[in-house]
Structure formats: structure tokens, C-alpha cells
Design an enzyme around this catalytic site. Structure first.
Site, mmCIF file in Angstrom:
data_model
loop_
_atom_site.group_PDB
_atom_site.id
_atom_site.type_symbol
_atom_site.label_atom_id
_atom_site.label_comp_id
_atom_site.label_asym_id
_atom_site.label_seq_id
_atom_site.Cartn_x
_atom_site.Cartn_y
_atom_site.Cartn_z
ATOM 1 N N HIS A 13 69.931 -32.725 79.152
ATOM 2 C CA HIS A 13 68.705 -32.844 79.483
ATOM 3 C C HIS A 13 67.509 -33.152 78.216
ATOM 4 O O HIS A 13 68.154 -32.022 77.192
ATOM 5 C CB HIS A 13 67.590 -31.729 80.314
ATOM 6 C CG HIS A 13 66.413 -31.532 80.838
ATOM 7 N ND1 HIS A 13 65.573 -31.734 81.689
ATOM 8 C CD2 HIS A 13 65.668 -31.926 79.768
ATOM 9 C CE1 HIS A 13 65.135 -31.761 81.421
ATOM 10 N NE2 HIS A 13 64.226 -31.939 80.082
ATOM 11 N N LYS A 97 63.884 -38.291 88.581
ATOM 12 C CA LYS A 97 63.353 -36.994 87.678
ATOM 13 C C LYS A 97 61.961 -36.557 88.572
ATOM 14 O O LYS A 97 61.511 -37.764 88.564
ATOM 15 C CB LYS A 97 63.195 -36.918 86.478
ATOM 16 C CG LYS A 97 62.081 -36.096 86.135
ATOM 17 C CD LYS A 97 63.905 -34.780 85.836
ATOM 18 C CE LYS A 97 62.966 -33.405 85.687
ATOM 19 N NZ LYS A 97 62.741 -33.328 83.703
ATOM 20 N N HIS A 172 65.893 -27.246 83.106
ATOM 21 C CA HIS A 172 65.476 -25.259 82.316
ATOM 22 C C HIS A 172 64.767 -24.355 82.714
ATOM 23 O O HIS A 172 63.951 -24.315 83.625
ATOM 24 C CB HIS A 172 64.789 -26.341 81.512
ATOM 25 C CG HIS A 172 63.591 -27.246 81.938
ATOM 26 N ND1 HIS A 172 62.691 -26.440 82.738
ATOM 27 C CD2 HIS A 172 62.918 -28.289 81.571
ATOM 28 C CE1 HIS A 172 62.258 -28.055 82.906
ATOM 29 N NE2 HIS A 172 62.200 -28.849 82.590
ATOM 30 N N ASP A 245 66.625 -29.852 76.310
ATOM 31 C CA ASP A 245 65.253 -29.979 77.099
ATOM 32 C C ASP A 245 64.585 -30.272 75.591
ATOM 33 O O ASP A 245 63.455 -29.857 75.559
ATOM 34 C CB ASP A 245 64.566 -28.934 77.987
ATOM 35 C CG ASP A 245 62.877 -29.762 77.789
ATOM 36 O OD1 ASP A 245 62.527 -30.651 77.798
ATOM 37 O OD2 ASP A 245 62.613 -28.304 78.244
HETATM 38 C C1 NCD Z 1 58.463 -31.561 77.635
HETATM 39 C C2 NCD Z 1 58.389 -32.767 77.206
HETATM 40 O O1 NCD Z 1 57.282 -32.250 75.587
HETATM 41 O O2 NCD Z 1 58.893 -34.299 77.677
HETATM 42 N N1 NCD Z 1 58.005 -30.905 77.170
HETATM 43 C C3 NCD Z 1 58.306 -29.203 77.733
HETATM 44 O O3 NCD Z 1 57.598 -28.198 77.243
HETATM 45 N N2 NCD Z 1 59.504 -29.003 77.468
HETATM 46 C C4 NCD Z 1 58.518 -32.397 78.955
HETATM 47 C C5 NCD Z 1 59.572 -31.305 79.818
HETATM 48 O O4 NCD Z 1 60.421 -31.306 80.197
HETATM 49 O O5 NCD Z 1 59.253 -30.250 81.012
HETATM 50 ZN ZN ZN Z 2 62.138 -32.064 79.185
#
Ligand code: NCD
Ligand code: ZN
Length: 354
Positions: A13, A97, A172, A245
Site C-alpha cells: 500500500h 480500491k 492501514h 501508506d
Molecule cells: C492518503 C493520501 O494522502 O493519499 N492519506 C492518508 O492519510 N493515509 C490516503 C489514504 O490512504 O487514506
Molecule cells: Zn493510503
């Protein structure tokens, strides 16, 4: 343990973004990851196979040999069943997604009524393509710290019941409730866990002045949730695997009068940050399964054949990193990280320290 040798890891991810961000995001990820699953939330998002192919080509311009960006498609209210079949047949799409509309960065194109997607979930189940989910409700009456748990209880549990063979990744995860849910589900339901949710709590974000650096979604929770995540990640349970993430946002978007963009950049040091988290409870020996085996198994890829070595060797993260015209504060910016990749990196750490 001074050094640790593990099979080369993958990141299931990641947000690589586009254009002038790619040279940095791809180089950082490719330092030691083999495969990365690329999230589709560009603006506008990646909603069909030809857009995914074009995006993959743009990424590959910056990729060293043997670094593989795997692609995902963004579900919208307008996605139709044929696209699921086309995506599977294309051989280049590994997951769809699902972003509930309004849940996170670039999610305004996302889905309004999840129930309306049930016919698509059926086709995904038949085609055996992964459904990857940002698991938070967006109801303004639900407290932001409860949004993941409420999503699991009111939405996800029903989806899993209706589609027992659908492979689902709850992305996440941040709560004890999510850990419990995944553990009590079949092996078709898995979860990614980020390094920042293993290392930080809401206190790190909110005590002694708000740190926009740590603001991400789902939001950091209490320490007991962090401990539950760490226990799950280090438990040799193959339902939990690495998804960083890593999500770059320029300082101008993090420190803005109209609100702080959600996302933490950990791409410069993802595996090193995970190593710190695992080491904090003396479970470094569990890193290999989580980082290099379970994700590949779940997505149906063979495990990487080569290895990297991590050593307990402290280094200082620059306060800012440059992305095209922007600068950005990475996680641990201006502070140190205890581990380094000392063997198997495609280039030395010094190459990414600008
Ligand atoms: C992610 C992003 O900035 O693209 N941001 C986050 O806070 N995790 C998007 C996501 O995965 O929620
Ligand atoms: Zn993300």
C-alpha cells in the site's frame, strides 16, 4: 541482534503520486522494495485499465530494473461490472480500491453507497480479484476516533458475510477492533499495517502542540490500539502484512490555514521504521514474514528470492526532503532512525539524503 537478514520485502500500500513527485517516491521505494502496490487516488483518479497502464509507464521511467509497480483501480459510483472482468483479464490490475466518498485525500470521487456496489463485489468474488478498502465511515455524527470501528461493525461485517470468498484487504488498520475482526475472519480477509501506526499514538500528534507531520487517516489512536497492532504484526499471523501508506504532502498543504492534508511520508525509511517498531518489543525475528512473505502469498505472487540486511546503525533523517518544487517533512525529519539497510539496497542510503 545487531544485524538481520530478511528476504527482500514488498510494500502492499503506497502512494507514489505523479509527475514531478515520481523521481523521489519511486527512488525511495525502490531502494529495497521489490514490488509496491500503487494506490490509485490521483486527482483525477485511476479508474480504468488504460489509465493504469499509462500511470504504470510513467512510474517505470524512474524505476530501476526488477522494481515492480503493481496497479490498482479506484471504485466510483459509476464503476460497472464489465470493468471488473476487463481488469482481471488485463493481468495488470491486482486490486480495486474502495474509498468511501470524503474519507481521505482525493476521495471526493469515491463511493457514496457501499450497498450499491454489491453487484460489483459479486463479480470481484467470481473473478477472484482483491477488494482493498479504506475502512472508515464518513458520517459527521461519528467521532473521528471511532470511524474505523463503526465501519467494521456496520459495513464490513456485512460485506464479509455476503461474499465469503471475496479476498478483502482492510487497509492501514488502526484499532484493536480491526485486529479482532481480521483474526476472527477467514483467511480471505487480511489487513495492512503502517509503520507510523506501530510507532506513534494520538499523544504524539496532539500533546505539546499539534504536529501536522503525524496527521493521517485513519487518525492515530490510543496506545492500547498501537499495542494491539504491534502484537498482531509480530504474531506470525499471515493475515497481517506490510503496507506503508507512505503518502507525501508538501509543507504548504500540511501547514495550511484551510486544514492539514492527511498523510505521512515514510517512503524514505519504511523498512527501517518497521524494524524499530518490531525491535521495540524484541520481535525483529518476526519482520520477515510480515514484510516479505504474507503479502506476496495473499496476492498470489511468489516470494522474492533475494535478501536484504538491516543493521542497528543510527542515522539522521533530513528535516526536509525535496519533491520537485515542493519541500516536505518526512516522518522523523530532523531526528534519527536506529536501523539502516546495509546490504541488498539498490543504492546507498546517502543517495536519498538530499
Ligand atoms: C492518503 C493520501 O494522502 O493519499 N492519506 C492518508 O492519510 N493515509 C490516503 C489514504 O490512504 O487514506
Ligand atoms: Zn493510503
Amino acid at each position: 541482534m545487531e544485524t538481520l537478514r530478511i528476504r527482500r520485502p514488498d510494500d502492499w500500500h503506497i502512494h507514489l503520486r505523479d509527475d514531478n513527485y515520481l523521481s523521489r517516491t519511486v527512488r525511495d521505494a525502490a531502494r529495497y522494495f521489490s514490488r509496491v502496490l500503487v494506490m490509485p487516488n490521483l486527482d483525477p483518479p485511476i479508474t480504468d485499465v488504460s489509465k493504469a497502464i499509462d500511470y504504470q509507464q510513467r512510474i517505470l521511467k524512474f524505476a530501476p530494473p526488477k522494481f515492480q509497480p503493481l496497479m490498482t483501480l479506484y471504485l466510483t459510483d459509476a464503476t460497472d461490472k464489465d470493468l471488473i472482468v476487463t481488469a482481471k483479464q488485463s493481468g495488470i490490475i491486482d486490486a480495486f480500491k474502495l474509498y468511501p466518498a470524503g474519507a481521505t485525500t482525493n476521495s471526493r470521487f469515491g463511493v457514496n453507497t457501499i450497498k450499491a456496489l454489491y453487484p460489483l463485489f459479486k463479480v470481484m468474488e467470481e473473478q477472484d480479484i482483491v477488494l482493498s478498502i479504506h475502512g472508515e465511515v464518513t458520517d459527521e455524527n461519528v467521532d473521528i476516533f471511532d470511524r474505523e470501528a463503526v465501519f467494521i461493525e456496520t459495513i464490513l461485517a456485512k460485506v464479509v458475510d455476503h461474499f465469503p470468498l471475496l479476498r478483502i484487504v482492510l487497509e492501514h488498520i488502526t484499532t484493536e477492533e480491526a485486529v479482532q475482526f481480521v483474526k476472527s475472519s477467514s483467511d480471505r480477509v487480511a489487513a495492512t499495517i503502517t509503520a507510523h501506526h506501530l510507532l506513534y499514538t494520538r499523544n504524539d500528534m496532539l500533546v505539546n502542540g499539534i504536529k501536522t507531520l503525524h496527521y493521517c487517516l485513519p487518525i492515530l489512536k490510543r496506545n492500547r490500539h498501537r499495542e494491539a497492532l504491534l502484537k498482531a504484526a509480530t504474531s506470525r499471523d499471515s493475515s497481517f502484512f506490510l503496507g506503508s501508506d507512505s503518502a507525501p504532502h508538501p509543507r504548504s498543504a500540511k501547514e495550511s490555514a484551510c486544514g492539514c492534508a492527511a498523510g505521512c511520508y515514510t517512503g524514505h525509511a519504511a523498512i527501517e521504521l518497521y524494524a524499530e517498531a518490531f525491535n521495540s518489543i524484541d520481535k525483529l525475528n518476526m519482520l520477515e514474514g510480515f514484510a516479505s512473505e504474507y503479502g506476496a502469498d495473499f496476492y498470489g505472487y511468489s516470494r522474492n528470492k533475494d535478501f536484504i540486511e538491516l543493521s542497528l546503525q543510527e542515522w539522521r533523517v533530513p528535516t526536509y526532503l525535496t519533491f520537485g518544487e515542493d519541500d516536505l517533512i518526512p516522518t522523523r525529519g530532523g531526528e534519527s532512525i536506529a536501523f539502516q539497510v546495509t546490504k541488498g539496497g539498490r543504492y546507498p542510503l546517502s543517495d536519498i539524503l538530499d
